[in-house]
Design an enzyme around this catalytic site. Structure first.
Site, PDB file in Angstrom:
ATOM      1  N   HIS A 119       0.806  -1.230   0.000  1.00  0.00           N
ATOM      2  CA  HIS A 119       0.000   0.000   0.000  1.00  0.00           C
ATOM      3  C   HIS A 119       0.837   1.276   0.000  1.00  0.00           C
ATOM      4  O   HIS A 119       0.339   2.345   0.347  1.00  0.00           O
ATOM      5  CB  HIS A 119      -0.978  -0.020   1.188  1.00  0.00           C
ATOM      6  CG  HIS A 119      -2.029  -1.089   1.083  1.00  0.00           C
ATOM      7  ND1 HIS A 119      -2.791  -1.513   2.148  1.00  0.00           N
ATOM      8  CD2 HIS A 119      -2.447  -1.831   0.006  1.00  0.00           C
ATOM      9  CE1 HIS A 119      -3.628  -2.467   1.752  1.00  0.00           C
ATOM     10  NE2 HIS A 119      -3.435  -2.680   0.461  1.00  0.00           N
ATOM     11  N   CYS A 134       6.329  20.572 -17.232  1.00  0.00           N
ATOM     12  CA  CYS A 134       6.635  21.609 -16.233  1.00  0.00           C
ATOM     13  C   CYS A 134       6.693  21.063 -14.805  1.00  0.00           C
ATOM     14  O   CYS A 134       7.176  21.748 -13.896  1.00  0.00           O
ATOM     15  CB  CYS A 134       5.573  22.715 -16.299  1.00  0.00           C
ATOM     16  SG  CYS A 134       3.892  22.104 -16.089  1.00  0.00           S
ATOM     17  N   THR A 189      -3.687  -7.921  11.121  1.00  0.00           N
ATOM     18  CA  THR A 189      -4.588  -7.354  10.102  1.00  0.00           C
ATOM     19  C   THR A 189      -6.005  -7.867  10.339  1.00  0.00           C
ATOM     20  O   THR A 189      -6.190  -9.029  10.718  1.00  0.00           O
ATOM     21  CB  THR A 189      -4.129  -7.693   8.665  1.00  0.00           C
ATOM     22  OG1 THR A 189      -5.076  -7.147   7.740  1.00  0.00           O
ATOM     23  CG2 THR A 189      -3.986  -9.178   8.399  1.00  0.00           C
ATOM     24  N   PRO A 212      -4.746 -10.264  18.636  1.00  0.00           N
ATOM     25  CA  PRO A 212      -5.461 -10.403  19.920  1.00  0.00           C
ATOM     26  C   PRO A 212      -6.968 -10.574  19.745  1.00  0.00           C
ATOM     27  O   PRO A 212      -7.656 -11.012  20.666  1.00  0.00           O
ATOM     28  CB  PRO A 212      -5.140  -9.088  20.655  1.00  0.00           C
ATOM     29  CG  PRO A 212      -4.651  -8.148  19.627  1.00  0.00           C
ATOM     30  CD  PRO A 212      -4.125  -8.946  18.475  1.00  0.00           C
ATOM     31  N   ALA A 229       1.625  -8.866  18.398  1.00  0.00           N
ATOM     32  CA  ALA A 229       2.790  -9.052  17.528  1.00  0.00           C
ATOM     33  C   ALA A 229       4.096  -8.960  18.319  1.00  0.00           C
ATOM     34  O   ALA A 229       4.999  -9.782  18.136  1.00  0.00           O
ATOM     35  CB  ALA A 229       2.765  -7.997  16.418  1.00  0.00           C
TER      36      ALA A 229
HETATM   37  C1  BJW Z   1      -3.082  -6.261  16.676  1.00  0.00           C
HETATM   38  C2  BJW Z   1      -2.511  -5.561  17.718  1.00  0.00           C
HETATM   39  C3  BJW Z   1      -1.289  -6.040  18.184  1.00  0.00           C
HETATM   40  C4  BJW Z   1      -4.343  -4.553  17.228  1.00  0.00           C
HETATM   41  N1  BJW Z   1      -0.723  -7.117  17.637  1.00  0.00           N
HETATM   42  N2  BJW Z   1      -2.511  -7.343  16.158  1.00  0.00           N
HETATM   43  C5  BJW Z   1     -15.919  -5.768  -1.942  1.00  0.00           C
HETATM   44  C6  BJW Z   1     -15.300  -6.996  -1.753  1.00  0.00           C
HETATM   45  C7  BJW Z   1     -13.941  -7.123  -1.915  1.00  0.00           C
HETATM   46  C8  BJW Z   1     -13.155  -6.036  -2.271  1.00  0.00           C
HETATM   47  C9  BJW Z   1     -13.781  -4.841  -2.466  1.00  0.00           C
HETATM   48  C10 BJW Z   1     -15.131  -4.695  -2.304  1.00  0.00           C
HETATM   49  N3  BJW Z   1     -15.453  -3.392  -2.548  1.00  0.00           N
HETATM   50  C11 BJW Z   1     -14.319  -2.722  -2.844  1.00  0.00           C
HETATM   51  C12 BJW Z   1     -13.296  -3.587  -2.808  1.00  0.00           C
HETATM   52  C13 BJW Z   1     -11.895  -3.290  -3.046  1.00  0.00           C
HETATM   53  C14 BJW Z   1     -11.238  -2.564  -1.900  1.00  0.00           C
HETATM   54  C15 BJW Z   1     -11.555  -3.287  -0.596  1.00  0.00           C
HETATM   55  O1  BJW Z   1     -10.896  -4.225  -0.205  1.00  0.00           O
HETATM   56  N4  BJW Z   1     -12.554  -2.819   0.131  1.00  0.00           N
HETATM   57  C16 BJW Z   1     -13.007  -3.492   1.352  1.00  0.00           C
HETATM   58  C17 BJW Z   1     -12.933  -2.510   2.503  1.00  0.00           C
HETATM   59  C18 BJW Z   1     -14.378  -4.017   1.111  1.00  0.00           C
HETATM   60  N5  BJW Z   1      -9.823  -2.609  -2.193  1.00  0.00           N
HETATM   61  C19 BJW Z   1      -9.234  -1.681  -2.939  1.00  0.00           C
HETATM   62  O2  BJW Z   1      -9.838  -0.713  -3.367  1.00  0.00           O
HETATM   63  C20 BJW Z   1      -7.775  -1.910  -3.278  1.00  0.00           C
HETATM   64  N6  BJW Z   1      -7.574  -1.735  -4.677  1.00  0.00           N
HETATM   65  C21 BJW Z   1      -8.186  -2.503  -5.587  1.00  0.00           C
HETATM   66  O3  BJW Z   1      -8.935  -3.421  -5.284  1.00  0.00           O
HETATM   67  O4  BJW Z   1      -7.883  -2.138  -6.865  1.00  0.00           O
HETATM   68  C22 BJW Z   1      -8.553  -2.785  -7.938  1.00  0.00           C
HETATM   69  C23 BJW Z   1      -8.153  -2.067  -9.199  1.00  0.00           C
HETATM   70  C24 BJW Z   1      -7.547  -2.765 -10.219  1.00  0.00           C
HETATM   71  C25 BJW Z   1      -7.190  -2.103 -11.396  1.00  0.00           C
HETATM   72  C26 BJW Z   1      -7.449  -0.733 -11.526  1.00  0.00           C
HETATM   73  C27 BJW Z   1      -8.044  -0.035 -10.518  1.00  0.00           C
HETATM   74  C28 BJW Z   1      -8.391  -0.713  -9.325  1.00  0.00           C
HETATM   75  C29 BJW Z   1      -6.901  -0.867  -2.599  1.00  0.00           C
HETATM   76  C30 BJW Z   1      -6.892  -1.009  -1.123  1.00  0.00           C
HETATM   77  C31 BJW Z   1      -6.088   0.136  -0.516  1.00  0.00           C
HETATM   78  C32 BJW Z   1      -6.143   0.137   0.996  1.00  0.00           C
HETATM   79  N7  BJW Z   1      -5.594   1.378   1.456  1.00  0.00           N
HETATM   80  C33 BJW Z   1      -5.543   1.606   2.896  1.00  0.00           C
HETATM   81  C34 BJW Z   1      -5.097   3.074   3.148  1.00  0.00           C
HETATM   82  C35 BJW Z   1      -3.612   3.265   2.864  1.00  0.00           C
HETATM   83  C36 BJW Z   1      -3.208   4.690   3.047  1.00  0.00           C
HETATM   84  C37 BJW Z   1      -3.287   5.163   4.481  1.00  0.00           C
HETATM   85  O5  BJW Z   1      -2.571   4.663   5.337  1.00  0.00           O
HETATM   86  O6  BJW Z   1      -4.079   6.075   4.730  1.00  0.00           O
HETATM   87  O7  BJW Z   1      -4.625   0.676   3.508  1.00  0.00           O
HETATM   88  S1  BJW Z   1      -7.080   1.254   3.707  1.00  0.00           S
HETATM   89  C38 BJW Z   1      -6.349   0.634   5.187  1.00  0.00           C
HETATM   90  O8  BJW Z   1      -6.762  -0.744   5.339  1.00  0.00           O
HETATM   91  C39 BJW Z   1      -4.829   0.612   4.943  1.00  0.00           C
HETATM   92  C40 BJW Z   1      -4.450  -0.740   5.481  1.00  0.00           C
HETATM   93  O9  BJW Z   1      -3.225  -1.181   4.918  1.00  0.00           O
HETATM   94  C41 BJW Z   1      -5.626  -1.595   5.117  1.00  0.00           C
HETATM   95  C42 BJW Z   1      -5.759  -2.846   5.941  1.00  0.00           C
HETATM   96  O10 BJW Z   1      -6.027  -2.544   7.277  1.00  0.00           O
HETATM   97  P1  BJW Z   1      -5.366  -3.433   8.416  1.00  0.00           P
HETATM   98  O11 BJW Z   1      -3.910  -3.348   8.336  1.00  0.00           O
HETATM   99  O12 BJW Z   1      -5.955  -4.775   8.391  1.00  0.00           O
HETATM  100  O13 BJW Z   1      -5.804  -2.610   9.738  1.00  0.00           O
HETATM  101  P2  BJW Z   1      -7.146  -2.729  10.607  1.00  0.00           P
HETATM  102  O14 BJW Z   1      -7.247  -1.518  11.433  1.00  0.00           O
HETATM  103  O15 BJW Z   1      -8.302  -3.095   9.777  1.00  0.00           O
HETATM  104  O16 BJW Z   1      -6.875  -4.005  11.555  1.00  0.00           O
HETATM  105  C43 BJW Z   1      -5.885  -3.962  12.589  1.00  0.00           C
HETATM  106  C44 BJW Z   1      -5.806  -5.330  13.208  1.00  0.00           C
HETATM  107  O17 BJW Z   1      -4.749  -5.334  14.143  1.00  0.00           O
HETATM  108  C45 BJW Z   1      -7.073  -5.730  13.983  1.00  0.00           C
HETATM  109  O18 BJW Z   1      -7.442  -7.045  13.599  1.00  0.00           O
HETATM  110  C46 BJW Z   1      -6.616  -5.724  15.446  1.00  0.00           C
HETATM  111  O19 BJW Z   1      -7.260  -6.715  16.256  1.00  0.00           O
HETATM  112  C47 BJW Z   1      -5.157  -6.050  15.302  1.00  0.00           C
HETATM  113  N8  BJW Z   1      -4.283  -5.622  16.393  1.00  0.00           N
HETATM  114  N9  BJW Z   1      -3.368  -4.511  18.069  1.00  0.00           N
HETATM  115  C48 BJW Z   1      -1.404  -7.742  16.630  1.00  0.00           C
HETATM  116  N10 BJW Z   1      -0.661  -5.383  19.219  1.00  0.00           N
END
Ligand code: BJW
Length: 239
Positions: A119, A134, A189, A212, A229
């Site tokens: 990402h 430019c 995640t 967790p 983690a």
């Molecule tokens: C601990 C802890 C500890 C706490 N130890 N653990 C329907 C179905 C399927 C897919 C889609 C859909 N509708 C739309 C989509 C696609 C969409 C998507 O997935 N949406 C879903 C939400 C439904 N995906 C996209 O759009 C992606 N692109 C794409 O599909 O492109 C297609 C394409 C092809 C060709 C041309 C054009 C397009 C792009 C996804 C981009 C995600 N971006 C973000 C923001 C990044 C920038 C920023 O930082 O601001 O990335 S969103 C955000 O979520 C960020 C993260 O990387 C990502 C994942 O989140 P993560 O890491 O899982 O965090 P959390 O908060 O959800 O979870 C934290 C976890 O930690 C929890 O479980 C806690 O319990 C745990 N935890 N303490 C271990 N100490």
């Protein structure tokens, strides 16, 4: 399934893929996205911040949100989990592929090399629109966001927003690691965002989750370890 069993899988696996998410950095003090009380999106709708549409509609608000997060990330340090992954990869050259959804650069700062950052990187910018002749480093006017002083093209964070494709070659390498690994560790995640979460579903080998809380990928796992983690990775990855 207990920690000892997963540790045995780590020891036996010729190739391990690790997929990390925001929880990986939680113990460094970086907020996750979706945790209900402390997550970055507890107060905001992601569609209002993490899309190109949102940026075009309100560039200064989105830019300032990222600027604030950049400053906060610059002040934190990698935790024991980041260090355990970097240490294992150094001791076992070629056995571990690290895939991260995180944009915070903490794996790299802990010493991990060749990190597959799905990402992007919050510390970097790029042009919003395809750069014209430019648009270059000499023509960037200070602003929130900075912009080309000739054509107005804006700088934006070099992260992947919803609806945007992941970097193609990085994702291809991640898919290959998933398809060749004997073990995938899925750490910190929620497993809600695709295509990253699909890597765990397509892993050839066993899948072990470190979190967790329950995740959307628990049904695809051979083991779910409920812990953090920074506490579990040093145990799982010690020699
Ligand atoms: C601990 C802890 C500890 C706490 N130890 N653990 C329907 C179905 C399927 C897919 C889609 C859909 N509708 C739309 C989509 C696609 C969409 C998507 O997935 N949406 C879903 C939400 C439904 N995906 C996209 O759009 C992606 N692109 C794409 O599909 O492109 C297609 C394409 C092809 C060709 C041309 C054009 C397009 C792009 C996804 C981009 C995600 N971006 C973000 C923001 C990044 C920038 C920023 O930082 O601001 O990335 S969103 C955000 O979520 C960020 C993260 O990387 C990502 C994942 O989140 P993560 O890491 O899982 O965090 P959390 O908060 O959800 O979870 C934290 C976890 O930690 C929890 O479980 C806690 O319990 C745990 N935890 N303490 C271990 N100490």
């Amino acid at each position: 399934m207990n920690t000892g069993q997963v540790r045995d899988w780590v020891r036996a696996a010729k190739h391990i893929a690790v997929l990390t998410g925001a929880g990986m950095s939680a113990e460094s003090g970086v907020p996750t996205f979706r945790d209900s009380q402390t997550g970055l999106w507890a107060k905001f709708d992601p569609q209002q911040l993490a899309t190109e549409e949102a940026f075009r509609a309100n560039p200064s608000m989105v830019w300032d949100w990222y600027a604030h997060r950049r400053q906060a990330i610059a002040k934190v340090q990698p935790n024991a989990g980041h260090r355990a992954l970097a240490g294992f990869a150094k001791r076992h050259a070629g056995r571990l592929t690290l895939i991260t959804q995180n944009v915070d650069g903490l794996h790299q700062r802990a010493g991990s090399e060749a990190v597959l950052a799905l990402h992007g990187n919050i510390a970097q910018d790029r042009w919003l629109d395809t750069p014209r002749a430019c648009c270059n480093a000499h023509a960037v006017a200070a602003g929130s966001p900075p912009y080309c002083d000739r054509c107005g093209n804006m700088r934006r964070p070099a992260v992947v927003w919803f609806g945007e494709p992941l970097p193609q070659s990085v994702f291809a390498q991640a898919e290959q690691a998933a398809q060749h690994c004997e073990l995938m560790l899925v750490v910190g995640t929620s497993g809600l965002v695709y295509p990253a979460a699909g890597l765990a579903r397509s892993a050839r080998g066993r899948v072990a989750i470190v979190n967790p809380e329950p995740t959307a990928l628990d049904d695809a796992a051979d083991a779910v370890l409920h812990g953090t983690a920074a506490k579990l990775l040093p145990v799982l990855l010690e020699d």
